[in-house]
Motif scaffolding. Structure first.
Motif, PDB file in Angstrom:
ATOM      1  N   LEU A  75       0.765  -1.211   0.009  1.00 18.44           N
ATOM      2  CA  LEU A  75      -0.107  -0.100  -0.100  1.00 18.44           C
ATOM      3  C   LEU A  75       0.871   0.980  -0.005  1.00 18.44           C
ATOM      4  N   VAL A  76       0.813   1.928  -1.037  1.00 15.49           N
ATOM      5  CA  VAL A  76       1.529   3.195  -1.258  1.00 15.49           C
ATOM      6  C   VAL A  76       0.779   4.363  -0.622  1.00 15.49           C
ATOM      7  N   GLY A  77       1.250   5.216   0.276  1.00 14.60           N
ATOM      8  CA  GLY A  77       0.585   6.204   0.803  1.00 14.60           C
ATOM      9  C   GLY A  77      -0.720   5.917   2.100  1.00 14.60           C
ATOM     10  N   TYR A  78      -0.446   6.533   2.988  1.00 12.74           N
ATOM     11  CA  TYR A  78      -1.450   6.203   4.308  1.00 12.74           C
ATOM     12  C   TYR A  78      -1.943   7.602   4.956  1.00 12.74           C
ATOM     13  N   GLY A  79      -2.382   8.064   3.526  1.00  8.30           N
ATOM     14  CA  GLY A  79      -3.184   9.649   4.087  1.00  8.30           C
ATOM     15  C   GLY A  79      -4.919   9.048   4.327  1.00  8.30           C
ATOM     16  N   ARG A  80      -5.865   9.946   3.934  1.00  6.88           N
ATOM     17  CA  ARG A  80      -7.156   9.713   4.027  1.00  6.88           C
ATOM     18  C   ARG A  80      -7.765   8.485   3.235  1.00  6.88           C
ATOM     19  N   VAL A  81      -7.256   8.286   2.244  1.00  6.76           N
ATOM     20  CA  VAL A  81      -7.683   7.182   1.413  1.00  6.76           C
ATOM     21  C   VAL A  81      -6.960   5.993   1.758  1.00  6.76           C
ATOM     22  N   GLY A  82      -5.537   6.079   1.899  1.00  6.65           N
ATOM     23  CA  GLY A  82      -4.817   5.007   2.208  1.00  6.65           C
ATOM     24  C   GLY A  82      -5.040   4.167   3.658  1.00  6.65           C
ATOM     25  N   SER A  83      -5.296   5.211   4.562  1.00  8.69           N
ATOM     26  CA  SER A  83      -5.798   4.471   5.943  1.00  8.69           C
ATOM     27  C   SER A  83      -7.023   3.829   6.014  1.00  8.69           C
ATOM     28  N   LEU A  84      -8.108   4.234   5.012  1.00  7.26           N
ATOM     29  CA  LEU A  84      -9.124   3.695   4.796  1.00  7.26           C
ATOM     30  C   LEU A  84      -8.889   1.932   4.158  1.00  7.26           C
ATOM     31  N   VAL A  85      -8.009   2.304   3.267  1.00 10.75           N
ATOM     32  CA  VAL A  85      -7.824   0.968   2.696  1.00 10.75           C
ATOM     33  C   VAL A  85      -6.972  -0.090   3.658  1.00 10.75           C
ATOM     34  N   LYS A 116       4.829  12.340  10.658  1.00 10.61           N
ATOM     35  CA  LYS A 116       3.875  11.942  11.505  1.00 10.61           C
ATOM     36  C   LYS A 116       3.112  10.735  11.199  1.00 10.61           C
ATOM     37  N   THR A 117       2.970  10.522   9.880  1.00  8.29           N
ATOM     38  CA  THR A 117       2.018   9.244   9.581  1.00  8.29           C
ATOM     39  C   THR A 117       2.818   7.853   9.789  1.00  8.29           C
ATOM     40  N   VAL A 118       4.270   8.256   9.539  1.00  5.91           N
ATOM     41  CA  VAL A 118       5.145   7.012   9.855  1.00  5.91           C
ATOM     42  C   VAL A 118       5.032   6.801  11.251  1.00  5.91           C
ATOM     43  N   ALA A 119       5.050   7.734  12.149  1.00  7.61           N
ATOM     44  CA  ALA A 119       4.987   7.313  13.720  1.00  7.61           C
ATOM     45  C   ALA A 119       3.438   6.900  13.960  1.00  7.61           C
TER      46      ALA A 119
END
Length: 592
Positions: free
Chosen positions: A447-457, A476-479
């Motif tokens: 999974l590439v990217g863990y923003g609003r869309v990536g986190s839901l996936v 911050k997302t990595v943490a």
């Protein structure tokens, strides 16, 4: 209609040449900014052919600096800035002192006066805002601790240079006692200082008071007015007005800060962005200002190239090489040992050192002021310009050298055992952006990217128990991912080494959840080359982006706008059914 249009000619020729040589540089696998600098040299007065208006180019470049610092401020908060004050303030001051002493030493060898050595060394001590920030952005370091230290360091340098620009005329007046340069001194002096005939101590106090007043107004008034204005314009529903509001705030605050408080344009823009970051609309503001930021940042490099006379390399090679050594080697070593002295890891020290190993816009301003005040010979200005051009050119090589030296130095210079207990002390060594740890997963999803869309996936993958890992570069997302015990590879997925560490060859699916179609396209190409049978799913915002990603090898591309339309249609059709009453109705509406 007038036929002489120097402003249009400067913009058009500058951008066209920058595009041509930037594309050539990219084709040769060297940073595009090298091509931008070459374009500037060709458009300058030192080469035959078209000669752009240097003054206009410099003012256009200043807009680029303003917008770039505004963009950085949008991703910063006052808390982030204060968190690095313990190293940024003493570190920047010590590094400025070291570079100034080295520059003064070279001036003494060349037979210049003490005041010339002071101005020359000071001009070599301050890094270019544009180059530093572009280097950090390209390496996705702005939101990391290293990025916060670099930006904090940069702000301290900016404040020091603001002080220097105010004090130099007063110092020149004291040394020369008026005379031939008296007009230049008064023109460059602070009007209040000139009116009340303040001494050096009074000028320092006045400058500090004006900076403090600006910061206070921004924190007290700006924190209420700027977000409120942004929200009020957003409620009008006009994207054009919203974009105009963002630019008006960025440029207006920067200009007002400069004229009313004597603060640099860049610093004023940074505070405007930092205050605006408290609004929920800050991400949209960043997107709206991005195209202009990129265009004017390119014009900055073109304007720098226009100043350079290639014959300087032939006429004064040794002094120029010595100047370059001070900028690239002297400043870097000073910054490295300062950061290490504060207990930060070797990787952080190397990144900060490399980012500061160049000079730029403030150096040009100091050089021009020094020559105008009779404190610096014209030879000194030429060396500063030459040193700036060459240091910007070699800066990518410095970062490459840092990558090579990092593992070797870490073996010899281990991180300090125990950081101090103070709140501002460095934390335990943060995850290295450059360090790549290959995964042991197989038959997994990437999974590439863990923003609003990536986190839901990611949540959906966890629910069904499917093994997956995330590629992410936002600190911050990595943490957050580490807190949730989700396997994470830190870095930019467009990097081939990062994708290799994700074991794409044995992965089943690649899900690209980032919104940038250009970057997603690079990932698709490299992923398809690594595993011809992997299933690739991406996202897009337009039909053109969908076609682009499919042509590059994506199996399926989800267009957000199309899915929203389907949801609306489904909701409309559902409205024909009997509507549930009470809480159930609310729940159904929210679910859509």
């Amino acid at each position: 209609m007038p036929h002489k249009t120097p402003l249009i000619a400067t913009i058009v020729i500058g951008l066209v040449l920058a595009f041509i040589f930037g594309a050539i540089a990219n084709r040769l696998r060297i940073p595009p900014l090298v091509g931008y600098l070459v374009a500037g040299v060709l458009a300058g007065s030192h080469t035959p052919g078209f000669v752009a208006d240097q003054e206009l180019a410099s003012e256009l470049a200043e807009i680029g600096v303003i917008l770039l610092m505004f963009g950085v401020g949008l991703h910063f908060s006052l808390k982030d800035l204060l968190s690095v004050r313990a190293i940024a303030i003493p570190g920047a001051i010590v590094q400025i002192l070291v570079a100034t002493l080295l520059g003064a030493g070279l001036a003494w060898i060349l037979g210049w006066s003490m005041q010339a050595g002071f101005v020359f060394g000071l001009a070599l001590s301050v890094a270019s805002t544009v180059v530093l920030l572009r280097a950090m952005q390209e390496r996705r370091l702005i939101e990391t601790e290293r990025g916060r230290i670099a930006v904090g360091w940069l702000i301290v340098e900016d404040l020091a240079m603001v002080m220097a620009l105010v004090l130099l005329p007063a110092i020149a007046g004291a040394i020369n006692g008026g005379g031939a340069n008296d007009g230049a001194i008064h023109a460059a002096s602070d009007p209040l200082a000139s009116y009340f005939n303040l001494g050096v101590g009074g000028v320092i106090a006045l400058t500090l008071g004006k900076v403090a007043a600006f910061v206070a107004i921004m924190l007290i008034v700006g924190r209420r007015v700027i977000p409120w204005t942004l929200h009020a314009i957003a409620h009008t529903g006009s994207r054009e007005l919203f974009r105009l509001a963002v630019l008006a705030i960025a440029l207006g605050v920067a200009f007002g800060a400069s004229k009313l408080f004597g603060v640099s344009l860049a610093l004023g823009a940074f505070f405007a962005g930092m205050i605006m970051s408290e609004s929920e609309l800050s991400h949209r503001a960043a997107e709206e200002s991005l195209p202009l930021r990129d265009a004017f940042a390119v014009l900055f490099f073109v304007s720098v190239g226009m100043l350079f006379d290639p014959m300087t390399i032939v006429n004064d090679p040794l002094p120029l090489l010595a100047t370059l050594a001070i900028i690239v080697v002297g400043k870097s070593l000073a910054a490295f040992f300062i950061v290490r002295a504060f207990g930060y890891p070797t990787g952080t020290a190397l990144i900060i050192s490399a980012s500061l190993a160049q000079i730029g816009e403030f150096s040009f301003i100091l050089a021009e002021l020094g020559v105008g005040l009779g404190m610096l010979p014209e030879e000194g200005r030429d060396l500063i310009l030459g040193g700036a051009i060459l240091s910007i050119l070699v800066n990518p090589l410095v970062f490459a050298a840092v990558t090579y030296l990092k593992p070797r130095l870490e073996k010899r210079l281990p991180t300090a055992e125990e950081p101090t207990a103070e709140a501002d002390a460095p934390a335990e060594e943060e995850p290295d952006v450059e360090e790549i740890r290959p995964t042991t997963l197989t038959d997994h999803a990437v999974l590439v990217g863990y923003g609003r869309v990536g986190s839901l996936v990611g949540d959906a993958l966890k629910e069904v128990g499917k093994p997956f890992l995330v590629i992410e570069d936002a600190d911050k997302t990595v943490a957050k991912l580490h807190d949730e015990n989700i396997e994470t590879i830190v870095g930019n997925a467009a990097n081939g080494d990062i994708l290799a560490a994700a074991n794409l060859a044995q992965a089943r699916q690649l899900i690209i959840a980032i919104p940038n179609a250009f970057e997603a396209g690079q990932i698709v190409v490299k992923a398809r080359a690594a595993n011809p049978v992997i299933s690739i799913l991406a996202r897009a915002h337009s039909d053109a982006e969908v076609q682009h990603l499919q042509d590059l090898g994506a199996d399926a591309v989800i267009m957000g706008e199309r899915e929203i339309a389907r949801g609306i249609v489904a909701h409309i059709l559902n409205l024909e059914d009997p509507k549930p009453e009470g809480p159930d109705r609310i729940k159904t509406t929210k679910a859509v």
